[in-house]
Design a protein around this motif. Sequence first.
Motif: not given
Length: 274
Positions: A101, A125, A128, A173, A197, A199, A203
């Motif tokens: 990240r 995220d 990111r 999420n 996660y 995703h 997205d």
Amino acid sequence: MWERLAKAGIPYTRPQGRPPSEPRAKRRFLDELTFGRIKDIPLDGKRVLSLAGGGGWDPILFAELGAQTTLFDLSQRQLATVRTLARERGTQLRFVQGDMRDLSAFAAGSFDLVYHHHSLVFVPDAARVIKGVARVLAPGAHYVFSTMHPVTLRMYETWTGTGWGFKQRYFENDPVPRQSPTWEFDDVKVDAPTLEYAHRISDLVNACVRAKLVVDGLWEWSPGDAGGAAGSDNELERYLPAYIAIRARRLASSRAAPRPGGGRSRRRTGTGSR
């Protein structure tokens, strides 16, 4: 948690197979490892970032096929695995430890290819990460990444005896709940309660769009279709894809070259004839 898994030597954390020595055969070996996602991308003389790519052959082969290769990984053990391979083979690589990240260690436009295999599932995220990768891509460069399929990941461990269910709604999420924190491979069992996660596909694609990347490939697949025992992950993957992969490209600059005379256009008003 991944450091713990790497120390236990689970298959995901160490190289599988042995690449051939002949260059064309070596490239075929790499293309099989990367599922053909980069087979049309030349590597000789290119600048390649193997993102979160410790533990496997990918960075070694990028370098041995002529790329100026940087391996970036969070795990010291994963970096050490590849460093040992490189030393044994006399392969030149750059090693950088860090979190995917935060790619601030690299200047904008530093790479012609970023290859990123499966690890987005471990960050909340993803956008990111994609934005950071877009910054370090040179114009025309590619970002190839994969992660767990957002539908299938929510269905593992839900076998009822007659079918599968969902551990989480598709629109949530939060990390996908796990019934067991144990990673098990044959005789190796490791207690590593990772956060994963799922995703959503839209997205991921829209994160590429916002980062000014053009998606030129999208794949959904499972490693094989042999199946397994009723209710097992392998059996579920006969019916649904285990992974999703996306290939995106940073557009070359479209800025027009300045015209002679300071770049000013011809006056549109005047009395002269055309």
